[in-house]
Design an enzyme around this catalytic site. Structure first.
Site, PDB file in Angstrom:
ATOM      1  N   GLY A  71      19.924  43.802   6.040  1.00 55.19           N
ATOM      2  CA  GLY A  71      20.993  43.812   7.056  1.00 55.19           C
ATOM      3  C   GLY A  71      22.093  43.499   5.453  1.00 55.19           C
ATOM      4  O   GLY A  71      23.212  43.863   5.624  1.00 55.19           O
ATOM      5  N   SER A 199      19.116  44.322  10.666  1.00 55.91           N
ATOM      6  CA  SER A 199      18.058  43.712  10.815  1.00 55.91           C
ATOM      7  C   SER A 199      17.203  43.706  11.406  1.00 55.91           C
ATOM      8  O   SER A 199      17.508  43.246  12.844  1.00 55.91           O
ATOM      9  CB  SER A 199      18.957  42.717   9.951  1.00 55.91           C
ATOM     10  OG  SER A 199      18.188  41.979   9.331  1.00 55.91           O
ATOM     11  N   THR A 237      10.335  54.143  -1.628  1.00 58.36           N
ATOM     12  CA  THR A 237       9.342  54.405  -1.352  1.00 58.36           C
ATOM     13  C   THR A 237       9.705  54.071   0.005  1.00 58.36           C
ATOM     14  O   THR A 237       9.511  52.272  -0.339  1.00 58.36           O
ATOM     15  CB  THR A 237       7.684  54.168  -1.202  1.00 58.36           C
ATOM     16  OG1 THR A 237       7.654  54.905  -2.785  1.00 58.36           O
ATOM     17  CG2 THR A 237       6.496  54.058  -1.005  1.00 58.36           C
ATOM     18  N   CYS A 325      21.929  31.032   5.539  1.00 55.53           N
ATOM     19  CA  CYS A 325      22.580  30.971   4.309  1.00 55.53           C
ATOM     20  C   CYS A 325      23.284  30.364   3.342  1.00 55.53           C
ATOM     21  O   CYS A 325      22.453  30.317   1.841  1.00 55.53           O
ATOM     22  CB  CYS A 325      22.886  32.620   4.099  1.00 55.53           C
ATOM     23  SG  CYS A 325      22.597  33.346   5.028  1.00 55.53           S
TER      24      CYS A 325
HETATM   25  N1  PLP Z   1      25.459  39.881   8.758  1.00 60.33           N
HETATM   26  C1  PLP Z   1      24.941  39.198   9.455  1.00 60.33           C
HETATM   27  C2  PLP Z   1      26.331  38.555  10.789  1.00 60.33           C
HETATM   28  C3  PLP Z   1      23.684  38.031   9.905  1.00 60.33           C
HETATM   29  O1  PLP Z   1      23.581  37.071  10.366  1.00 60.33           O
HETATM   30  C4  PLP Z   1      22.424  37.898   9.042  1.00 60.33           C
HETATM   31  C5  PLP Z   1      21.378  37.501   8.266  1.00 60.33           C
HETATM   32  O2  PLP Z   1      21.703  36.475   8.638  1.00 60.33           O
HETATM   33  C6  PLP Z   1      22.742  39.947   7.715  1.00 60.33           C
HETATM   34  C7  PLP Z   1      23.852  39.792   7.817  1.00 60.33           C
HETATM   35  C8  PLP Z   1      22.144  39.395   6.597  1.00 60.33           C
HETATM   36  O3  PLP Z   1      20.826  39.969   7.450  1.00 60.33           O
HETATM   37  P1  PLP Z   1      19.403  39.873   6.211  1.00 60.33           P
HETATM   38  O4  PLP Z   1      19.013  38.649   6.742  1.00 60.33           O
HETATM   39  O5  PLP Z   1      18.826  41.255   6.901  1.00 60.33           O
HETATM   40  O6  PLP Z   1      19.407  40.811   5.009  1.00 60.33           O
END
Ligand code: PLP
Length: 388
Positions: A71, A199, A237, A325
């Site tokens: 994502g 994602s 790749t 995060c």
């Molecule tokens: N966007 C949102 C709304 C998300 O909840 C997250 C992951 O927590 C991401 C983006 C990032 O995705 P990824 O972990 O696949 O990089």
């Protein structure tokens, strides 16, 4: 002790059928899809089959789906890609103040390089007002980016309405649908988006794989230069086992989504009701109805979110404060602050996110354990003592 996992918005366990589908692509079918001999073409076939599947799932064309590393990359690709390809037209981007860091930090990066960013406010439920989007548009606006549903408090945004405004104004529209694909119906035409991020690991697929939907005709530049993979849009790749896992996860979601939505909504509402009834001075964050079927976010007065998370962990229960995060940071959630919560309310927040293996017994267990933890923490709370 059996673990109770209630943090599906952070990541999900990979479905055993997904793992099973992926395994041959590490061993027997390990070929590089760019190789012209049959071994490579077998991998290429698998890649294109999944592209068709993912595209159909969101009502897009197969040539409109580009696989990414997740994502975050999809968000970066969409926003930087449009920004740098359309610099000649304008330098203004509209987004919201509750986006995931993958969007917010990308916008901040562009801001430091001369782009102008409008971070729209939200109401007490975390909703963006489409009228605010319309009012923010200038003749320099090249992109609008508003998430489909928020990862912290689960509010589902009025994307189709914003899509109409963007279309009328002739401005590209991106939505981060990482928390919705596989959880609620996502149709790129109904939403009226040009770009949409996905994602795999949020829908029981593997980590490190995702996709960006790019509507035909959308002008954006690539930022992974190298080989000619993904129709020259993203060199490197391809992660074939990951993509195959993503495809299987999408297939399973397609089969199970409507039943799962009903089941999870019931469990979600049981949990909300139980928490509000059993713990005084608790409030629900996010919209009561326009919310993801698997999200519960509450603020509990006079207790720290981190202390509750650690105490729940001792009982084998995994939940989070804010998003995973930012859970290592002591800053309160930017999402909850944008909704008007006070710092102490944002600090006392807990996010439960339910999923495939969540049961009614597990919800019952949380409702039994958490009130005791809160009572224990409140007994020691300097915040509460100062109120008395
Ligand atoms: N966007 C949102 C709304 C998300 O909840 C997250 C992951 O927590 C991401 C983006 C990032 O995705 P990824 O972990 O696949 O990089």
């Amino acid at each position: 002790m059996k673990r109770i996992y209630l943090d599906y918005a952070a990541t999900t366990p990979t479905h055993p059928e997904v793992v099973k589908a992926m395994l041959p692509y590490f061993t027997d079918a390990f070929g590089n899809p760019s190789s012209i001999y049959s071994h490579g073409q077998e991998a290429k076939g698998a890649l294109e089959e999944v592209r068709d599947k993912v595209a159909a799932f969101i009502n897009a064309g197969s040539d409109e789906v580009v696989f990414t590393s997740g994502g975050t990359e999809a968000d970066n690709f969409a926003i930087k890609g449009v920004a740098y390809a359309n610099e000649g037209k304008g330098n203004h981007i509209i987004t919201s103040s509750i986006e995931h860091h993958a969007v917010i930090e990308t916008c901040r990066f562009l801001e430091r390089r001369g782009f102008e960013i409008t971070y729209l406010p939200v109401d007490e439920y975390g909703l963006v007002d489409p009228a605010d989007v319309k009012a923010a548009i200038t003749d320099k606006t090249i992109l609008i980016s508003v998430m489909h549903a928020n990862n912290e408090m689960g509010t589902i945004e009025p994307i189709a309405e914003i899509g109409k405004i963007a279309q009328e104004a002739g401005i590209y529209f991106h939505t981060d649908a990482v928390q919705t694909v596989g959880h609620i119906p996502v149709d790129v035409n109904e939403l009226g988006v040009n770009l949409l991020s996905m994602s795999a690991h949020k829908l029981c697929g593997p980590k490190g794989v995702g996709a960006l939907y790019i509507r035909k005709g959308t002008k954006l530049i690539s930022f992974m230069h190298g080989g000619e993979q993904e129709r020259k849009r993203r060199a490197s790749t391809e992660n074939i086992p990951g993509v195959v896992g993503f495809g299987k996860a999408v297939e399973l979601a397609q089969q199970e989504m409507s039943e799962e939505t009903q089941r999870l909504t019931y469990l979600r509402d049981q949990l909300i009701k139980g928490l509000l009834e059993r713990i005084d001075r608790t409030r629900l964050n996010g919209h009561p109805l326009k919310r993801l079927p698997n999200n519960v976010n509450v603020s509990i007065d006079y207790v720290e979110g981190e202390s509750m998370v650690l105490n729940l962990d001792l009982e084998g229960i995994c939940v989070s404060t804010g998003s995973a995060c930012s859970s290592s940071s002591l800053e309160p959630s930017h999402v909850l602050l944008a909704m008007g919560l006070l710092h102490e309310q944002a600090h006392g927040s807990l996010r439960f996110s339910l999923g495939k293996w969540t049961s009614e017994e597990e919800i019952g267990r949380v409702l039994e354990v958490l009130p005791q933890i809160v009572a224990k923490l409140r007994a020691m709370s300097p915040l509460l003592k100062s109120q008395r």
